[in-house]
Structure formats: structure tokens, C-alpha cells
Design an enzyme around this catalytic site. Structure first.
Site, PDB file in Angstrom:
ATOM      1  N   GLY A  29       0.829  -1.200   0.000  1.00 38.28           N
ATOM      2  CA  GLY A  29       0.000   0.000   0.000  1.00 38.28           C
ATOM      3  C   GLY A  29       0.861   1.246   0.000  1.00 38.28           C
ATOM      4  O   GLY A  29       2.016   1.217   0.407  1.00 38.28           O
ATOM      5  N   LYS A  52       0.095   9.254   1.027  1.00 40.76           N
ATOM      6  CA  LYS A  52       0.800  10.510   0.834  1.00 40.76           C
ATOM      7  C   LYS A  52       2.136  10.543   1.566  1.00 40.76           C
ATOM      8  O   LYS A  52       3.122  11.069   1.073  1.00 40.76           O
ATOM      9  CB  LYS A  52      -0.086  11.657   1.327  1.00 40.76           C
ATOM     10  CG  LYS A  52      -0.222  12.787   0.339  1.00 40.76           C
ATOM     11  CD  LYS A  52      -1.169  13.832   0.891  1.00 40.76           C
ATOM     12  CE  LYS A  52      -1.368  14.929  -0.148  1.00 40.76           C
ATOM     13  NZ  LYS A  52      -2.248  15.990   0.373  1.00 40.76           N
ATOM     14  N   PHE A  53       2.152   9.969   2.770  1.00 42.70           N
ATOM     15  CA  PHE A  53       3.340  10.069   3.599  1.00 42.70           C
ATOM     16  C   PHE A  53       3.864   8.721   4.066  1.00 42.70           C
ATOM     17  O   PHE A  53       4.749   8.668   4.912  1.00 42.70           O
ATOM     18  CB  PHE A  53       3.041  10.934   4.833  1.00 42.70           C
ATOM     19  CG  PHE A  53       2.448  12.273   4.496  1.00 42.70           C
ATOM     20  CD1 PHE A  53       3.183  13.214   3.795  1.00 42.70           C
ATOM     21  CD2 PHE A  53       1.150  12.584   4.856  1.00 42.70           C
ATOM     22  CE1 PHE A  53       2.642  14.443   3.476  1.00 42.70           C
ATOM     23  CE2 PHE A  53       0.598  13.815   4.548  1.00 42.70           C
ATOM     24  CZ  PHE A  53       1.350  14.749   3.849  1.00 42.70           C
ATOM     25  N   VAL A 105       4.445   4.267   2.991  1.00 43.26           N
ATOM     26  CA  VAL A 105       4.335   3.132   2.083  1.00 43.26           C
ATOM     27  C   VAL A 105       4.586   1.874   2.902  1.00 43.26           C
ATOM     28  O   VAL A 105       5.418   1.867   3.814  1.00 43.26           O
ATOM     29  CB  VAL A 105       5.335   3.239   0.909  1.00 43.26           C
ATOM     30  CG1 VAL A 105       6.772   3.288   1.412  1.00 43.26           C
ATOM     31  CG2 VAL A 105       5.158   2.097  -0.075  1.00 43.26           C
ATOM     32  N   ASP A 127     -10.424   5.869  13.920  1.00 46.46           N
ATOM     33  CA  ASP A 127     -10.547   5.583  12.483  1.00 46.46           C
ATOM     34  C   ASP A 127     -10.917   4.115  12.272  1.00 46.46           C
ATOM     35  O   ASP A 127     -10.346   3.443  11.411  1.00 46.46           O
ATOM     36  CB  ASP A 127      -9.257   5.927  11.743  1.00 46.46           C
ATOM     37  CG  ASP A 127      -9.481   6.121  10.240  1.00 46.46           C
ATOM     38  OD1 ASP A 127     -10.643   6.340   9.833  1.00 46.46           O
ATOM     39  OD2 ASP A 127      -8.499   6.057   9.468  1.00 46.46           O
TER      40      ASP A 127
END
Length: 372
Positions: A38, A41-42, A44, A156
Site C-alpha cells: 500500500g 501521501k506520507f 508506504v 478511524d
């Protein structure tokens, strides 16, 4: 890094950790294998093999600077929560941490079964049965109850952040991605606009204090999705989504819950309650008749005890993190490190909206705090 007592910032982020952060080369101890799991933005996530043992892990590479700001403390907060939850079998396990000049690398246990979202949107033959959802919900609640007893909120919880040790046969769950998590106390109020819009509680939108009840709303939405394959609040645009949440516009019609028990519907209704004080707690949910048809003689079930579950747990333990570190541009984040593009959608859609602007422009008191 030397061991030290945990300290909390004003926003509920734990700023000190116990884990030693290694400065020696990650590549000296691990070999990256296969494709990326995956990317966001910041961050991996990549699969890796520990050279000394041959064991498979997931390496989550996170940038320390984001949008020109030093966000190292955000990563330390995630590490601190994983440390706190290491005794719980339903939270992804942290193995090691490495740091370079630009990144911090979290080495975590690796999941084989992928995210539960895949089966939420699967065809009927592969979709979860109600019995499956009952079993997984008990595990999710056991993990969340453990976090809540330790005054941690995830913030989340969604299908993309619940992974499986195996898909066939159906394994156990692991809760992942603690990038948005916060530590609560009885003195400091935490107010932030965080999370994935379809799953956030009304108090998030209203910029009211966050509590453990905030997670319980998300579990209500999560259970609805697991049972029906539909997203209960998602509208044609983000304003409709936010309005649906604020007004608690939920479809409990027989068509939507065809073949699903009335106890399951009652369970969801106990969570999708606008007033946080009136929502069921994780411990109360574990005693709900839907999940606990044969009540335990003691009123409080120990969330970490495997005996509190109706079915034995498998011994395999493979899981890993998922979406990148928190950012207000939520639609740019990977829902989970195992998300596969084009794999299916909830009947009402699955894309997360961005909190790039306050959800209700007419309410100027809602001020977004930029999260790195």
C-alpha cells in the site's frame, strides 16, 4: 532510545515511547519482497523477510516531514499506542522500529487474510454470514474494550482498518492503523476533526469533545456495513453525508436487513445514537444478546480472555498496518495497505471525502486543526 515514562501532549498524543529506535540499516536485517502492499501521501507499506529468522513482516515506511512540518511526534504516538496494546491479541503487533534521516520504519506482523472490506462487498457466496459478523464483532469489541480501558481511542475504525489473519478459512481480526489514535484523560478535552467521513461520529463534525463513545459510533457503522454491504450515511456528496450523520438518518428497513436478525438491528441501534453518553460501551456490547446469547454469570466479561468468545481462536497471527499517517486530505489516503483498486464498492459507494473544509460552513466555530 532510552526507556521513559509515557507523556501526553495537549492534543492527547503520547510523546514518549519505550521501544528502542534502531539507527543501523534496515536493509542489514530485512529483505524487501514482492510488490508494495500500500502507498499513501506520507507512508508506504512493503512486505519484508527478517534475515535472521526467515519470518515475514510488514514494513511501514513513514516520512518524518510532511507539508514542510516535522511530524516525528505523530509517528511516536502511533508507536506508543502499539506498545500499550501489545498484550491484546486483536491489535497488530509491533516488532521493531528503525529510523533514517528522512523516515521512521515500523516493522509489524504481517496479515495474510487482507482487510474485512473485501468480504463486505463480496458476492453472496463469499460475503460474511451473520454468524461470521457476530464472531468478528466480538473480537473487534474485545480489542476496542482493551484500548478503552487504557484510555485510548482509535478514531478511524472502518472495514479497511480491520484485517484478517486468513480469509479462507476465516481467521481472526487485527486492528491496525493507529495514526489518528489519541490518549484520553479525565482533565484535558480533545477536540479534533479526524477520521473517515462515512464513519465519524456527530461530535467530530460538531467539534465537540472526543471520547471512547466516538469509537463506538464507528463500530455501529462498521457492523452495519459488515451485515448489509451498504454504507448507512454516505450521500451523493459530502454535505449530504455530514447531514445524514448529524441527523442520524439510518435505513433500518426490512429490505436492507433482509435475512438479518432483529437482535443485530437492535445492536446497531444501541450504537448509532447521537448523544455519546447514551451509546453502548464496548463492554456493554460484549454482553448484548446478539453477541452473547448465553450470558456469562459475571456482568463484566474480560475483553482479553479467549474464553469470552464463543469460538476458539486460531493460533495463526498475521496482520499489519494500513493507511498512512493522518492527514486532512483523507481521500488521498490508502484505506488499507491491502486495498486493491477496482475490487468492488459498497452499494452506496466507498470513497472517503476530504475534510479540507469544515463540514458545515454555516458553523464558523468548527475550526479544522491541521494534522500532519
Amino acid at each position: 532510545m532510552p526507556n521513559s515514562a509515557a507523556a501526553m501532549s495537549k492534543t492527547g498524543m503520547v510523546t514518549k515511547i519505550h521501544t528502542r529506535i534502531r539507527a543501523d540499516p534496515f536493509s542489514a536485517h530485512y529483505e524487501l519482497v514482492g510488490k508494495e502492499l500500500g502507498r499513501g501521501k506520507f507512508a508506504v507499506v512493503k512486505k519484508c523477510i527478517e534475515k535472521a529468522t526467515g519470518k515475514q513482516y510488514a514494513a511501514k515506511f513513514q516520512r518524518k516531514r510532511r507539508k514542510g512540518a516535522d511530524c516525528r511526534m505523530d509517528i511516536l504516538n502511533e508507536i506508543a499506542v502499539l506498545e500499550l496494546a501489545k498484550a491484546n491479541p486483536y491489535v497488530v503487533a509491533l516488532h521493531e522500529v528503525y529510523e533514517t534521516s528522512t523516515e521512521i520504519i515500523l516493522v509489524l506482523e504481517c496479515a495474510a487474510g487482507g482487510e474485512i472490506f473485501d468480504q463486505c462487498v463480496a458476492d453472496n457466496d463469499e460475503a460474511f454470514t451473520e454468524k461470521d459478523v457476530m464472531r468478528l464483532a466480538r473480537q473487534i469489541l474485545s480489542g476496542v474494550a482493551f484500548l478503552h480501558r487504557n484510555n485510548v481511542v482509535h478514531l478511524d475504525l472502518k472495514p479497511q482498518n480491520i484485517l484478517l489473519t486468513s480469509a479462507r478459512p476465516l481467521g481472526d481480526i487485527r486492528i491496525v492503523d493507529f495514526g489518528l489514535s489519541r490518549r484520553m484523560d479525565s482533565i484535558t478535552e480533545v477536540r479534533e476533526i479526524l477520521g473517515t467521513p462515512e464513519y465519524v461520529a456527530p461530535e467530530i463534525l460538531n467539534y465537540e469533545p472526543i471520547s471512547t463513545a466516538t469509537d463506538m459510533w464507528s463500530i455501529g457503522v462498521l457492523t452495519y456495513v459488515m451485515l448489509t454491504g451498504e454504507s448507512p450515511f454516505l450521500g451523493d456528496d459530502k454535505q449530504v453525508t455530514f447531514l445524514n450523520i448529524s441527523q442520524v438518518n439510518v435505513d433500518y428497513s426490512p429490505d436492507t436487513f433482509d435475512g438479518i436478525s432483529s437482535l443485530a438491528v437492535d445492536f446497531i441501534k444501541s450504537l448509532l445514537v447521537k448523544n455519546p453518553r447514551k451509546r453502548a460501551t464496548a463492554e456493554e456490547c460484549l454482553s448484548h444478546p446478539w453477541l452473547n446469547p448465553h450470558p456469562h454469570p459475571h456482568p463484566h466479561r474480560h475483553a482479553r480472555s479467549a474464553s469470552s468468545l464463543d469460538e476458539p481462536e486460531t493460533s495463526q497471527s498475521e496482520s499489519e498496518p494500513d493507511s498512512p499517517v493522518p492527514s486532512p486530505d483523507l481521500d488521498d489516503l490508502i484505506g488499507s495497505y491491502l486495498t486493491c483498486p477496482g475490487q468492488g464498492e459498497l452499494k452506496a459507494g466507498r470513497d472517503a471525502f476530504s475534510f479540507g473544509e469544515p463540514p458545515f460552513p454555516a458553523r464558523p466555530e468548527i475550526q479544522q486543526e491541521v494534522i500532519c
